[in-house]
Design a protein around this motif. Structure first.
Motif, PDB file in Angstrom:
ATOM      1  N   LEU A  17     -28.267  13.880  45.721  1.00  0.00           N
ATOM      2  CA  LEU A  17     -27.805  12.529  45.407  1.00  0.00           C
ATOM      3  C   LEU A  17     -28.595  11.668  44.272  1.00  0.00           C
ATOM      4  CD1 LEU A  17     -27.049  11.277  49.079  1.00  0.00           C
ATOM      5  CD2 LEU A  17     -25.348  11.747  47.054  1.00  0.00           C
ATOM      6  N   ASP A  18     -29.968  12.095  44.224  1.00  0.00           N
ATOM      7  CA  ASP A  18     -30.663  11.429  43.265  1.00  0.00           C
ATOM      8  C   ASP A  18     -30.594  12.247  41.991  1.00  0.00           C
ATOM      9  OD1 ASP A  18     -31.226   9.334  44.701  1.00  0.00           O
ATOM     10  OD2 ASP A  18     -33.354  10.312  45.341  1.00  0.00           O
ATOM     11  N   ASN A  19     -29.885  13.395  41.754  1.00  0.00           N
ATOM     12  CA  ASN A  19     -29.628  14.132  40.685  1.00  0.00           C
ATOM     13  C   ASN A  19     -30.617  14.980  40.061  1.00  0.00           C
ATOM     14  OD1 ASN A  19     -26.937  13.188  39.764  1.00  0.00           O
ATOM     15  ND2 ASN A  19     -27.839  11.196  39.248  1.00  0.00           N
ATOM     16  N   HIS A  20     -31.726  15.409  41.225  1.00  0.00           N
ATOM     17  CA  HIS A  20     -32.551  16.330  40.980  1.00  0.00           C
ATOM     18  C   HIS A  20     -31.851  17.749  40.991  1.00  0.00           C
ATOM     19  CE1 HIS A  20     -36.201  13.684  41.289  1.00  0.00           C
ATOM     20  NE2 HIS A  20     -35.417  13.341  42.195  1.00  0.00           N
ATOM     21  N   ASP A  21     -32.832  18.592  39.996  1.00  0.00           N
ATOM     22  CA  ASP A  21     -32.297  19.947  40.089  1.00  0.00           C
ATOM     23  C   ASP A  21     -33.070  20.637  41.360  1.00  0.00           C
ATOM     24  OD1 ASP A  21     -30.800  19.713  37.698  1.00  0.00           O
ATOM     25  OD2 ASP A  21     -32.097  21.435  36.697  1.00  0.00           O
ATOM     26  N   VAL A  22     -32.182  21.452  42.046  1.00  0.00           N
ATOM     27  CA  VAL A  22     -32.841  22.023  43.426  1.00  0.00           C
ATOM     28  C   VAL A  22     -32.776  23.293  43.401  1.00  0.00           C
ATOM     29  CG1 VAL A  22     -32.449  21.978  45.833  1.00  0.00           C
ATOM     30  CG2 VAL A  22     -32.260  19.953  44.740  1.00  0.00           C
ATOM     31  N   LEU A  23     -33.875  23.975  43.932  1.00  0.00           N
ATOM     32  CA  LEU A  23     -34.058  25.557  44.083  1.00  0.00           C
ATOM     33  C   LEU A  23     -34.169  25.692  45.484  1.00  0.00           C
ATOM     34  CD1 LEU A  23     -34.302  28.545  43.609  1.00  0.00           C
ATOM     35  CD2 LEU A  23     -36.752  27.958  43.186  1.00  0.00           C
ATOM     36  N   GLY A  24     -33.141  26.024  46.117  1.00  0.00           N
ATOM     37  CA  GLY A  24     -32.979  26.138  47.726  1.00  0.00           C
ATOM     38  C   GLY A  24     -33.067  27.610  48.204  1.00  0.00           C
ATOM     39  N   ILE A  25     -34.299  27.946  48.885  1.00  0.00           N
ATOM     40  CA  ILE A  25     -34.452  29.056  49.607  1.00  0.00           C
ATOM     41  C   ILE A  25     -33.951  29.281  50.947  1.00  0.00           C
ATOM     42  CG2 ILE A  25     -35.690  31.238  50.048  1.00  0.00           C
ATOM     43  CD1 ILE A  25     -35.513  30.421  47.107  1.00  0.00           C
ATOM     44  N   ALA A  26     -32.849  29.812  51.477  1.00  0.00           N
ATOM     45  CA  ALA A  26     -32.374  29.383  52.797  1.00  0.00           C
ATOM     46  C   ALA A  26     -31.507  30.650  53.380  1.00  0.00           C
ATOM     47  CB  ALA A  26     -31.723  28.209  52.957  1.00  0.00           C
ATOM     48  N   GLN A  27     -31.802  31.100  54.237  1.00  0.00           N
ATOM     49  CA  GLN A  27     -31.037  32.198  54.951  1.00  0.00           C
ATOM     50  C   GLN A  27     -29.494  31.879  55.145  1.00  0.00           C
ATOM     51  OE1 GLN A  27     -33.640  32.958  58.300  1.00  0.00           O
ATOM     52  NE2 GLN A  27     -32.143  31.903  59.526  1.00  0.00           N
ATOM     53  N   THR A  28     -28.730  32.827  55.259  1.00  0.00           N
ATOM     54  CA  THR A  28     -27.409  32.246  55.756  1.00  0.00           C
ATOM     55  C   THR A  28     -27.196  31.940  57.009  1.00  0.00           C
ATOM     56  OG1 THR A  28     -25.352  33.513  55.775  1.00  0.00           O
ATOM     57  CG2 THR A  28     -27.013  34.737  56.770  1.00  0.00           C
ATOM     58  N   GLY A  29     -26.193  31.068  57.222  1.00  0.00           N
ATOM     59  CA  GLY A  29     -26.102  30.395  58.508  1.00  0.00           C
ATOM     60  C   GLY A  29     -26.945  29.060  58.543  1.00  0.00           C
ATOM     61  N   THR A  30     -27.595  28.582  57.610  1.00  0.00           N
ATOM     62  CA  THR A  30     -28.252  27.522  57.691  1.00  0.00           C
ATOM     63  C   THR A  30     -27.810  26.074  57.185  1.00  0.00           C
ATOM     64  OG1 THR A  30     -29.268  27.686  55.477  1.00  0.00           O
ATOM     65  CG2 THR A  30     -30.700  28.630  57.369  1.00  0.00           C
TER      66      THR A  30
ATOM     67  N   GLU B 181     -33.915  22.966  35.513  1.00  0.00           N
ATOM     68  CA  GLU B 181     -35.139  22.086  34.858  1.00  0.00           C
ATOM     69  C   GLU B 181     -35.772  21.237  35.801  1.00  0.00           C
ATOM     70  OE1 GLU B 181     -34.789  18.542  31.269  1.00  0.00           O
ATOM     71  OE2 GLU B 181     -33.264  19.755  31.570  1.00  0.00           O
ATOM     72  N   ALA B 182     -37.214  21.569  35.878  1.00  0.00           N
ATOM     73  CA  ALA B 182     -38.262  21.164  36.588  1.00  0.00           C
ATOM     74  C   ALA B 182     -37.715  20.817  38.215  1.00  0.00           C
ATOM     75  CB  ALA B 182     -38.171  19.497  36.212  1.00  0.00           C
ATOM     76  N   PRO B 183     -37.197  21.929  38.781  1.00  0.00           N
ATOM     77  CA  PRO B 183     -36.507  21.951  40.027  1.00  0.00           C
ATOM     78  C   PRO B 183     -37.507  21.613  41.121  1.00  0.00           C
ATOM     79  CG  PRO B 183     -36.963  24.330  39.591  1.00  0.00           C
ATOM     80  CD  PRO B 183     -37.381  23.536  38.352  1.00  0.00           C
ATOM     81  N   ILE B 184     -36.869  21.096  42.321  1.00  0.00           N
ATOM     82  CA  ILE B 184     -37.656  20.710  43.356  1.00  0.00           C
ATOM     83  C   ILE B 184     -37.282  21.979  44.226  1.00  0.00           C
ATOM     84  CG2 ILE B 184     -38.148  19.126  45.548  1.00  0.00           C
ATOM     85  CD1 ILE B 184     -37.391  16.905  43.423  1.00  0.00           C
ATOM     86  N   ARG B 185     -38.225  22.637  44.623  1.00  0.00           N
ATOM     87  CA  ARG B 185     -38.141  23.825  45.671  1.00  0.00           C
ATOM     88  C   ARG B 185     -37.925  23.384  47.163  1.00  0.00           C
ATOM     89  NH1 ARG B 185     -40.747  29.887  44.967  1.00  0.00           N
ATOM     90  NH2 ARG B 185     -40.622  30.526  47.128  1.00  0.00           N
ATOM     91  N   ILE B 186     -37.156  24.074  47.752  1.00  0.00           N
ATOM     92  CA  ILE B 186     -36.859  23.604  49.118  1.00  0.00           C
ATOM     93  C   ILE B 186     -36.850  25.047  49.739  1.00  0.00           C
ATOM     94  CG2 ILE B 186     -35.499  22.724  50.875  1.00  0.00           C
ATOM     95  CD1 ILE B 186     -34.391  20.680  49.047  1.00  0.00           C
TER      96      ILE B 186
END
Length: 468
Positions: free
Chosen positions: A39-52, A201-206
């Motif tokens: 919602l704050d327009n950050h680039d996001v890198l999400g590492i998450a297994q299926t079903g989460t 671009e400058a992602p926040i990793r989750i």
């Protein structure tokens, strides 16, 4: 601040009402972390297994930002590797955006583009598409990209496995550079890391769970089996149990999937309670099979990995890996079809001696040893056919060479007649291998008359013949 309710997000009432209709009460960890950042327009890198719950994690803020239908050109682009996953995401948009007027469209191959083109021309806000179909329609001039402000890559690791990198790079060249990017993947290997460097671009990793971890609600077990026929016997034994209420059986090849389907439909499961899907099945057939399985009208779905990431059914009781997947991350995605929505599930894997090598690799990725159980006493263990045994021995040699390039190989091709089974089948006198004919010229002592007559080679006399 701990987030325990969707009401705590900056979402409009239309979205909150749709969430309530779906019965969602508390956000999952990936949703808690991703939604505010997106919602704050950050680039996001999400590492998450299926079903989460990652689909809602990126869809809710996307729907919030787009809000209402506007113009004709798409403003958001979601890429997914398979048509099944594209349809699943598109369905999720329908459910979460039910109280909005947002227009969305699923694009995928396997059927003619005429209807998809007609819908595009009427105006679309969100495109959900496979990379190949996007490129096809873009080259036809049917997709206008200038208004795209958000791009999502879902199942990025599968994209890499399926060789979509060239198409993704082509897409990145034709969409605006000023946009928000979100990338989601169950694993974060080298290829996904390189893609993220190009894409984000400058992602926040989750990372809400360790990479390639298996769902906590899924219990896993391995059965060691000697051959294909014993796998079939074990499947026959298991599928008849009352606890196997809704089952997905994964096979490595289309041929194996068809054989499993035919056997179960003939002997075990009522024909209208089982379906099979793979790449050779028509699109309508696959859609109808998926829908029937989701609705509970089908008890058993036999599938290749084409469906491993495209099935979102909350009440799958069991996943059976008839074959061990050769793309090891697919094990995580296969068994992630069960144990969803806080329900328990069981994943069962059949393993031959040639597949043990792959199991060890999978256990290393998921950082756990999968428990093993002995074959039930009721399961008939059959003798391994000669050809199947030879194939497994060849595969074992190939595995040794991967680990030790200097290994020359222990396997030697044997003729079936020399195998124990082959010897047992030989009865009566053997057939002559050739017809003897008399030599046409006198043979010298060095060539030997017996050699000439046995081989029938009357031209090779003298020293060369003698060395034979």
């Amino acid at each position: 601040m701990e987030i325990t309710s969707f009401e705590q997000f900056d979402l409009n009432r239309q979205l909150l009402n749709a969430i309530a209709d779906l019965g969602y009460t508390e956000p999952t960890p990936i949703q808690q972390k991703t939604i505010p950042l997106s919602l704050d327009n950050h680039d996001v890198l999400g590492i998450a297994q299926t079903g989460t719950g990652k689909t809602a994690a990126y869809l809710l803020p996307l729907l919030m930002k787009i809000k209402y239908a506007q113009g004709d050109a798409p403003r958001a682009l979601i890429l997914a590797p398979t048509r099944e996953l594209v349809m699943q995401i598109n369905q999720a948009i329908s459910e979460l955006g039910k109280y909005t007027d947002l227009r969305h469209l699923a694009l995928y191959g396997g059927l003619g583009p005429k209807t998809q083109i007609e819908t595009l021309r009427q105006g679309v806000d969100i495109l959900v598409t496979t990379p190949g179909r996007f490129i096809d329609l873009y080259r036809l001039g049917e997709i206008v990209t200038k208004e795209i402000r958000t791009m999502v890559l879902d199942e990025a690791d599968k994209m890499m496995d399926m060789g979509f990198m060239p198409q993704i790079r082509s897409i990145l060249e034709v969409i605006p550079t000023k946009r928000q990017n979100l990338l989601f993947s169950a694993t974060f290997g080298g290829r996904v890391e390189r893609l993220s460097e190009e894409f984000l671009e400058a992602p926040i990793r989750i990372e809400v769970t360790p990479q390639a971890s298996t769902a906590e609600m899924v219990s896993q077990v391995i059965y060691s089996v000697p051959n294909f026929r014993t796998k079939i016997n074990l499947l026959d034994h298991l599928i008849n149990k009352d606890t196997f209420q809704r089952v997905i059986i994964f096979a490595r090849t289309k041929g194996t999937a068809e054989n499993i389907y035919k056997f179960l439909a003939r002997k075990v499961v009522e024909p209208d309670k089982i379906r099979v899907i793979h790449a050779n099945k028509g699109q309508n057939t696959r859609i109808n099979a998926m829908d029937a399985f989701k609705e509970g009208n089908v008890q058993v779905l036999v599938a290749t990995d084409v469906a491993a990431r495209g099935i979102d059914v909350a009440e799958v009781s069991h996943v059976i890996n008839f074959d061990v997947p050769l793309i090891y991350e697919d094990y995580v995605h296969r068994i992630g079809r069960t144990g969803r929505a806080n329900r328990t599930g069981e994943a069962i894997t059949f393993v031959t001696m040639a597949e043990e090598y792959h199991v060890l690799k999978i256990e290393k990725i998921i950082r756990m040893t999968v428990p093993r159980q002995p074959l039930p006493a009721e399961v008939k263990v059959t003798e391994t056919p000669f050809d199947e045994q030879q194939a497994m021995l060849r595969e074992l040699d190939e595995q040794r060479r991967k680990e030790d390039p200097t290994f020359l190989g222990a396997f030697h091709e044997k003729k079936e007649k020399n195998s124990p089974a082959g010897k047992g089948r030989q009865k009566g006198p053997s057939k002559p291998t050739g017809t003897k004919r008399p030599a046409t010229r006198a043979t010298s002592p060095r060539s030997g008359s017996s050699t000439a007559s046995k081989t029938g080679n009357t031209k090779r006399s003298g020293p060369r013949g003698g060395r034979r």
